[in-house]
Design a protein around this motif. Sequence first.
Motif, PDB file in Angstrom:
ATOM      1  N   UNK A  31      27.179  21.769  28.529  1.00 47.41           N
ATOM      2  CA  UNK A  31      26.344  22.290  27.397  1.00 47.41           C
ATOM      3  C   UNK A  31      25.751  21.317  26.607  1.00 47.41           C
ATOM      4  N   UNK A  32      26.739  20.397  26.023  1.00 45.79           N
ATOM      5  CA  UNK A  32      26.454  19.393  25.216  1.00 45.79           C
ATOM      6  C   UNK A  32      26.922  18.108  25.862  1.00 45.79           C
ATOM      7  N   UNK A  33      26.638  16.946  25.424  1.00 44.62           N
ATOM      8  CA  UNK A  33      27.259  15.846  26.111  1.00 44.62           C
ATOM      9  C   UNK A  33      28.500  15.266  25.359  1.00 44.62           C
ATOM     10  N   UNK A  34      28.374  15.525  23.842  1.00 42.53           N
ATOM     11  CA  UNK A  34      29.459  15.042  23.234  1.00 42.53           C
ATOM     12  C   UNK A  34      29.711  16.091  21.987  1.00 42.53           C
ATOM     13  N   UNK A  35      30.914  15.921  21.355  1.00 41.10           N
ATOM     14  CA  UNK A  35      31.054  16.677  19.990  1.00 41.10           C
ATOM     15  C   UNK A  35      32.268  16.265  19.447  1.00 41.10           C
ATOM     16  N   UNK A  36      32.277  16.357  17.920  1.00 37.23           N
ATOM     17  CA  UNK A  36      33.570  16.167  17.205  1.00 37.23           C
ATOM     18  C   UNK A  36      34.237  17.292  16.665  1.00 37.23           C
ATOM     19  N   UNK A  37      35.357  17.082  16.933  1.00 34.37           N
ATOM     20  CA  UNK A  37      36.496  18.399  16.717  1.00 34.37           C
ATOM     21  C   UNK A  37      37.737  17.882  16.735  1.00 34.37           C
ATOM     22  N   UNK A  38      38.550  18.884  16.744  1.00 31.76           N
ATOM     23  CA  UNK A  38      40.126  18.797  16.837  1.00 31.76           C
ATOM     24  C   UNK A  38      40.865  19.201  17.764  1.00 31.76           C
ATOM     25  N   UNK A  39      41.991  18.847  18.660  1.00 30.89           N
ATOM     26  CA  UNK A  39      42.395  19.450  19.445  1.00 30.89           C
ATOM     27  C   UNK A  39      43.346  20.763  19.258  1.00 30.89           C
ATOM     28  N   UNK A  40      43.624  20.765  17.910  1.00 28.96           N
ATOM     29  CA  UNK A  40      44.193  21.978  17.405  1.00 28.96           C
ATOM     30  C   UNK A  40      43.890  23.264  18.058  1.00 28.96           C
ATOM     31  N   UNK A  41      42.599  23.435  18.038  1.00 32.88           N
ATOM     32  CA  UNK A  41      41.820  24.768  18.517  1.00 32.88           C
ATOM     33  C   UNK A  41      41.855  24.857  20.044  1.00 32.88           C
ATOM     34  N   UNK A  85      50.470  19.169  25.742  1.00 33.95           N
ATOM     35  CA  UNK A  85      50.734  17.981  25.720  1.00 33.95           C
ATOM     36  C   UNK A  85      49.676  17.056  24.758  1.00 33.95           C
ATOM     37  N   UNK A  86      48.469  17.942  24.826  1.00 33.82           N
ATOM     38  CA  UNK A  86      47.595  17.426  23.740  1.00 33.82           C
ATOM     39  C   UNK A  86      47.865  17.151  22.169  1.00 33.82           C
ATOM     40  N   UNK A  87      49.072  18.024  22.023  1.00 40.22           N
ATOM     41  CA  UNK A  87      49.754  17.938  20.722  1.00 40.22           C
ATOM     42  C   UNK A  87      50.011  16.668  20.099  1.00 40.22           C
ATOM     43  N   UNK A  88      50.615  15.775  21.195  1.00 38.08           N
ATOM     44  CA  UNK A  88      50.788  14.180  20.853  1.00 38.08           C
ATOM     45  C   UNK A  88      49.555  13.389  20.286  1.00 38.08           C
ATOM     46  N   UNK A  89      48.317  13.971  20.768  1.00 39.36           N
ATOM     47  CA  UNK A  89      47.173  13.284  20.359  1.00 39.36           C
ATOM     48  C   UNK A  89      46.571  13.662  19.044  1.00 39.36           C
ATOM     49  N   UNK A  90      47.323  14.635  18.323  1.00 39.46           N
ATOM     50  CA  UNK A  90      46.767  15.279  17.061  1.00 39.46           C
ATOM     51  C   UNK A  90      47.760  14.860  16.009  1.00 39.46           C
ATOM     52  N   UNK A 100      46.803   6.820  23.221  1.00 42.62           N
ATOM     53  CA  UNK A 100      45.408   7.033  23.794  1.00 42.62           C
ATOM     54  C   UNK A 100      45.482   7.067  25.358  1.00 42.62           C
ATOM     55  N   UNK A 101      46.111   6.035  25.986  1.00 37.31           N
ATOM     56  CA  UNK A 101      46.172   6.195  27.328  1.00 37.31           C
ATOM     57  C   UNK A 101      46.513   7.416  28.050  1.00 37.31           C
ATOM     58  N   UNK A 102      47.694   8.141  27.282  1.00 35.75           N
ATOM     59  CA  UNK A 102      48.157   9.356  27.752  1.00 35.75           C
ATOM     60  C   UNK A 102      47.134  10.290  27.418  1.00 35.75           C
ATOM     61  N   UNK A 103      46.322  10.289  26.474  1.00 33.52           N
ATOM     62  CA  UNK A 103      45.254  11.438  26.068  1.00 33.52           C
ATOM     63  C   UNK A 103      44.075  11.276  27.085  1.00 33.52           C
ATOM     64  N   UNK A 124      56.865  18.940  33.296  1.00 33.56           N
ATOM     65  CA  UNK A 124      57.378  17.691  33.403  1.00 33.56           C
ATOM     66  C   UNK A 124      56.956  16.527  32.747  1.00 33.56           C
ATOM     67  N   UNK A 125      55.540  16.877  32.697  1.00 30.86           N
ATOM     68  CA  UNK A 125      54.492  15.710  32.014  1.00 30.86           C
ATOM     69  C   UNK A 125      54.778  15.497  30.538  1.00 30.86           C
ATOM     70  N   UNK A 126      54.851  16.999  30.126  1.00 33.04           N
ATOM     71  CA  UNK A 126      55.068  17.268  28.526  1.00 33.04           C
ATOM     72  C   UNK A 126      56.540  16.510  28.210  1.00 33.04           C
ATOM     73  N   UNK A 127      57.511  16.591  29.072  1.00 32.53           N
ATOM     74  CA  UNK A 127      58.939  16.115  28.751  1.00 32.53           C
ATOM     75  C   UNK A 127      58.630  14.695  28.910  1.00 32.53           C
ATOM     76  N   UNK A 128      57.620  13.908  29.774  1.00 34.56           N
ATOM     77  CA  UNK A 128      57.754  12.283  29.827  1.00 34.56           C
ATOM     78  C   UNK A 128      57.275  11.851  28.635  1.00 34.56           C
ATOM     79  N   UNK A 129      55.792  12.655  27.998  1.00 33.01           N
ATOM     80  CA  UNK A 129      55.439  12.421  26.918  1.00 33.01           C
ATOM     81  C   UNK A 129      56.120  12.438  25.755  1.00 33.01           C
ATOM     82  N   UNK A 130      56.772  13.377  25.721  1.00 34.07           N
ATOM     83  CA  UNK A 130      57.527  13.683  24.562  1.00 34.07           C
ATOM     84  C   UNK A 130      58.857  12.768  24.415  1.00 34.07           C
ATOM     85  N   UNK A 131      59.419  12.459  25.390  1.00 32.86           N
ATOM     86  CA  UNK A 131      60.401  11.366  25.106  1.00 32.86           C
ATOM     87  C   UNK A 131      59.874  10.122  24.930  1.00 32.86           C
TER      88      UNK A 131
END
Length: 287
Positions: free
Chosen positions: A16-26, A33-38, A59-62, A251-258
């Motif tokens: 609907x839009x090509x890009x936008x500015x926001x926060x993954x909190x929402x 797992x996006x919690x680790x990017x915020x 950033x690579x994980x995100x 399991x992905x969350x576990x890997x990133x969390x560790x």
Amino acid sequence: MLFFLSQLFDAVKAGTVECGHTTALYYLEKNSTLIFSISVPFGLTAYQQNAWLYYGGGLEIMHQIYADFGVIAFPAGAVGIQMGGWFNKEINRSADFKGLKIRIPGWGAQILSRFGAQVIVLGGDEILAALKTGRIEAAEWRNPHDDEKLGLHRVAHYYYYPGWWEPGASEDILVSRQQWQTLPKAYQQILQAAATETSLTMLAALDAANGEALKRLVEGGTQLKSYSQEILQTAYQVSVELLEENASQDIIFREVYDKWKAFRRKIYQWNRINELSLEQFVLKDFS
């Protein structure tokens, strides 16, 4: 086009839009797992978060997570450790949150819900009116500079710190991956550079402005309060429980969390030696 922050992800994903500015909190419900990017509660400061994202693999994980949604994202803003919210009464123990109607998003909302708080998620433009009418009894927004602009000090008088739920919140620019791939390489590099510049200048501007804003608020009658050790300790324990629960289910969350925990341990050990030791010494002159 205007969207609520919670709607922007789906708008970019759908094209609907090509890009936008926001926060993954929402939109953490799409992938926790996006919690680790915020910003993880009791996690990294803004400067540590930048180190994690750019040089710790964050950033690579995100990028890997967002790719599943047809989106690419880059950090594009940092506000530093936030304040702990505005209240219309004193909060001395974790039990005082029981039944409290509070505006707060993200994992902070999940933790306070376990305290018994009644969490209500509102947009920034709705907070002041909600506090005035009693729809909510407390609210967190960002920092003294932004909270003062919003006028929260006019309707709530107790201002708590620290904002343990977002110690180093970062914001993102989301781009449709399909549109991103059509951009010339030079344009991609320009967008990434602009996003990085935004993070640097936003954090610097707020660090410069927040001290003066807090001074004005206190001189105007705001009562500055620190969260008790009991509240902080209880919140920390619940935060760890929440992380472990997610890690046990994904399991992905576990890997990133560790990986994140190992990075946090190293950078905290370093900052304890270089920054904290100096700050603790110099702060004696301000006590």
